[in-house]
Write an enzyme that holds these catalytic residues in place. Structure first.
Site, PDB file in Angstrom:
ATOM      1  N   GLU A   4      17.784  53.744  19.164  1.00 44.61           N
ATOM      2  CA  GLU A   4      17.673  55.149  18.753  1.00 44.61           C
ATOM      3  C   GLU A   4      17.633  56.048  19.979  1.00 44.61           C
ATOM      4  O   GLU A   4      16.948  55.739  20.968  1.00 44.61           O
ATOM      5  CB  GLU A   4      16.410  55.362  17.898  1.00 44.61           C
ATOM      6  CG  GLU A   4      16.666  55.018  16.447  1.00 44.61           C
ATOM      7  CD  GLU A   4      15.498  54.364  15.769  1.00 44.61           C
ATOM      8  OE1 GLU A   4      14.914  53.452  16.378  1.00 44.61           O
ATOM      9  OE2 GLU A   4      15.179  54.771  14.642  1.00 44.61           O
ATOM     10  N   ASP A  37      38.127  68.045   9.348  1.00 45.04           N
ATOM     11  CA  ASP A  37      37.852  66.641   9.010  1.00 45.04           C
ATOM     12  C   ASP A  37      39.188  65.925   9.108  1.00 45.04           C
ATOM     13  O   ASP A  37      40.029  66.030   8.216  1.00 45.04           O
ATOM     14  CB  ASP A  37      37.276  66.572   7.594  1.00 45.04           C
ATOM     15  CG  ASP A  37      37.062  65.137   7.126  1.00 45.04           C
ATOM     16  OD1 ASP A  37      37.595  64.203   7.760  1.00 45.04           O
ATOM     17  OD2 ASP A  37      36.375  64.953   6.100  1.00 45.04           O
ATOM     18  N   THR A  92      36.865  59.532  10.847  1.00 47.38           N
ATOM     19  CA  THR A  92      36.558  58.111  10.781  1.00 47.38           C
ATOM     20  C   THR A  92      37.318  57.403  11.907  1.00 47.38           C
ATOM     21  O   THR A  92      38.178  57.998  12.562  1.00 47.38           O
ATOM     22  CB  THR A  92      36.974  57.500   9.432  1.00 47.38           C
ATOM     23  OG1 THR A  92      38.342  57.818   9.194  1.00 47.38           O
ATOM     24  CG2 THR A  92      36.117  58.026   8.300  1.00 47.38           C
ATOM     25  N   LYS A 134      40.881  54.332   9.885  1.00 44.70           N
ATOM     26  CA  LYS A 134      42.109  54.600   9.105  1.00 44.70           C
ATOM     27  C   LYS A 134      43.314  54.529  10.054  1.00 44.70           C
ATOM     28  O   LYS A 134      43.593  53.455  10.572  1.00 44.70           O
ATOM     29  CB  LYS A 134      41.968  55.939   8.384  1.00 44.70           C
ATOM     30  CG  LYS A 134      40.798  55.966   7.375  1.00 44.70           C
ATOM     31  CD  LYS A 134      40.803  57.246   6.571  1.00 44.70           C
ATOM     32  CE  LYS A 134      39.736  57.252   5.493  1.00 44.70           C
ATOM     33  NZ  LYS A 134      38.458  57.819   5.949  1.00 44.70           N
ATOM     34  N   ARG A 171      35.181  50.072  11.082  1.00 44.15           N
ATOM     35  CA  ARG A 171      34.735  51.014  10.038  1.00 44.15           C
ATOM     36  C   ARG A 171      33.605  51.870  10.608  1.00 44.15           C
ATOM     37  O   ARG A 171      32.549  51.360  10.964  1.00 44.15           O
ATOM     38  CB  ARG A 171      34.253  50.216   8.827  1.00 44.15           C
ATOM     39  CG  ARG A 171      33.935  51.041   7.615  1.00 44.15           C
ATOM     40  CD  ARG A 171      33.979  50.183   6.391  1.00 44.15           C
ATOM     41  NE  ARG A 171      35.338  49.750   6.115  1.00 44.15           N
ATOM     42  CZ  ARG A 171      36.253  50.471   5.467  1.00 44.15           C
ATOM     43  NH1 ARG A 171      35.944  51.651   4.982  1.00 44.15           N
ATOM     44  NH2 ARG A 171      37.469  50.002   5.290  1.00 44.15           N
TER      45      ARG A 171
HETATM   46  N1  DSN Z   1      37.787  56.808   0.740  1.00 42.62           N
HETATM   47  C1  DSN Z   1      38.563  57.491   1.750  1.00 42.62           C
HETATM   48  C2  DSN Z   1      40.003  57.519   1.422  1.00 42.62           C
HETATM   49  O1  DSN Z   1      40.477  56.551   0.845  1.00 42.62           O
HETATM   50  O2  DSN Z   1      40.677  58.472   1.736  1.00 42.62           O
HETATM   51  C3  DSN Z   1      38.031  58.832   2.037  1.00 42.62           C
HETATM   52  O3  DSN Z   1      36.700  58.700   2.378  1.00 42.62           O
END
Ligand code: DSN
Length: 420
Positions: free
Chosen positions: A54, A198, A224, A227, A233
């Site tokens: 932390e 975002d 994120t 992706k 993740r």
């Molecule tokens: N669940 C994600 C997506 O598939 O776009 C977004 O958080």
């Protein structure tokens, strides 16, 4: 202590082995999924999972943080270099928690926010009633235009002047068109609002300059890492220098406590990978493949929301086929093709049924597939969806999918569903 996973827990080991088999033998067209590299998987499965840390590098609440400090500093410095950001926080566990921290840093409960709603391509955390965001902040939504199905900036400007939001949110989960962040900045400046992007979906494209850059224009950017960026993740936040302290305090102690140091180490690996020429070539191919898939689907009679894509994903409107997205996703899964059902703008059915699907190219592009394979995938999707009564068509397509997947292995040297 040293027994193998398969000895300690054969049921979990078996599920992992079967998951590896599933990932190898189906076509993942879900645009938010990808195949992380073996280096990322190894880092994510490392001993840093054992450490509490932390705080931030050099200022932790626990002793013994020298090595995890190295990992976190590397992740921060690499992300700053990759995106040209003033400040980066790599601690958010997920995209939702990154958004929670961003709001926590800049807003007070009850403040007004302008955003795209979930059913027009936004995200749960963009003000959905059942989400914390909708409960704690006052969201007003802009939508896409009914005719063009793209966002009309004149409408956004009018709404911004009327609502005087404290924060304007841009960047989406199911919107296939490029975003001109410079134009959004002008609107935010006119009403003295923060501009938040975002970019969870398009972050890999941004890193490779395949999509306009939000960094010069946005006060705060959330994303994120798993992706298009193809990392572990997780998530991270970038912001202007003046919001650095607020963002850090929002992540810890604001909305999170102990950071996941093994995941942060894997984020560092992913940022390093994203600086390479091969990553840039990969992102370029993602866009070429998405465009090829969109064109091939439209040539086979499918209607695409907004008429195509500029990014890695597209929305297929299934109303002309009189079919729900949920039905289409199930039929395609039987044939080895994984997509997700998705509401389309102005949908008349619930999101559980949905009138569309949201195919995307990142995962199949990681496998090395190119335009000819996109044409083949469109052809297979068309055969399945235009003949929903035919089980034999789905069986034939499943066989073709297996053959195609065999030509493009996902992890050549992985025989179990883990790297340890
Ligand atoms: N669940 C994600 C997506 O598939 O776009 C977004 O958080």
């Amino acid at each position: 202590m040293n027994r193998a996973l398969s000895q300690v827990d054969p049921e979990i080991a078996r599920a992992m082995e079967q998951e590896l088999d599933r990932q190898q033998n189906c076509l993942v067209m879900i645009p938010s999924e990808n195949y992380a590299s073996k280096a990322v998987l190894q880092a994510q499965g490392c001993i840093m999972t054992n450490k509490y840390a932390e705080g931030y590098p050099g200022a932790r609440w626990y002793n013994g943080c020298e090595q995890v400090d190295t990992a976190e500093n590397l992740a921060i410095e690499r992300a700053k270099e990759l995106f040209g950001a003033d400040h980066v926080n790599v601690q958010p566990h997920t995209g939702s928690q990154a958004n929670m921290a961003a709001y926590y840093a800049l807003l007070q409960p009850g403040d007004r926010v302008l955003s795209l709603p979930l059913d027009h391509g936004g995200h749960l955390t963009h003000g959905q009633n059942s989400n914390f965001s909708g409960r704690y902040y006052r969201f007003t939504h802009y939508g896409v235009d009914r005719e063009t199905e793209v966002i009309d900036l004149d409408v956004v400007r009018r709404l911004a002047h009327r609502e005087k939001p404290k924060l304007i949110s841009v960047g989406y989960s199911a919107y296939p068109r490029a975003i001109d962040f410079a134009e959004w900045r002008k609107i935010a400046d006119e009403v003295d609002a923060y501009l938040m992007a975002d970019v969870a979906h398009i972050v890999g494209l941004i890193a490779a300059k395949e999509h306009p850059d939000p960094v010069p224009y946005c006060d705060i950017i959330t994303s994120t890492t798993h992706k298009t960026l193809r990392g572990p993740r997780g998530a991270f936040i970038m912001c202007r220098r003046e919001y650095a302290d607020a963002v850090d305090r929002a992540c810890f102690p604001g909305v999170q406590a102990g950071p996941l140091m093994h995941v942060i180490a894997a984020k560092a690996v992913a940022f390093k990978e994203a600086m390479t020429d091969s990553f840039r070539a990969y992102q370029h191919q993602i866009v070429l493949n998405a465009k090829a898939l969109a064109k091939a689907l439209m040539e086979r009679g499918f209607r695409l929301v907004s008429g195509g894509t500029d990014t890695h994903l597209m929305l297929v409107d299934l109303r002309p086929l009189n079919m729900f997205g949920a039905t289409a996703a199930d039929l395609l899964e039987e044939a080895g093709i994984l997509v997700n059902k998705n509401s389309i703008p102005f949908d008349h059915v619930s999101s559980a049924l949905a009138s569309g699907i949201r195919p995307g190219s990142p995962a199949v592009t990681t496998r090395g597939m190119k335009e000819p394979e996109m044409e083949q995938i469109a052809e297979m999707m068309s055969r399945v969806l235009h003949d929903p009564e035919s089980e034999s068509v789905r069986k034939e397509v499943l066989q073709e999918v297996r053959e195609l997947c065999a030509r493009f292995p996902i992890y050549e040297d992985l025989t179990e569903g883990h790297c340890g």
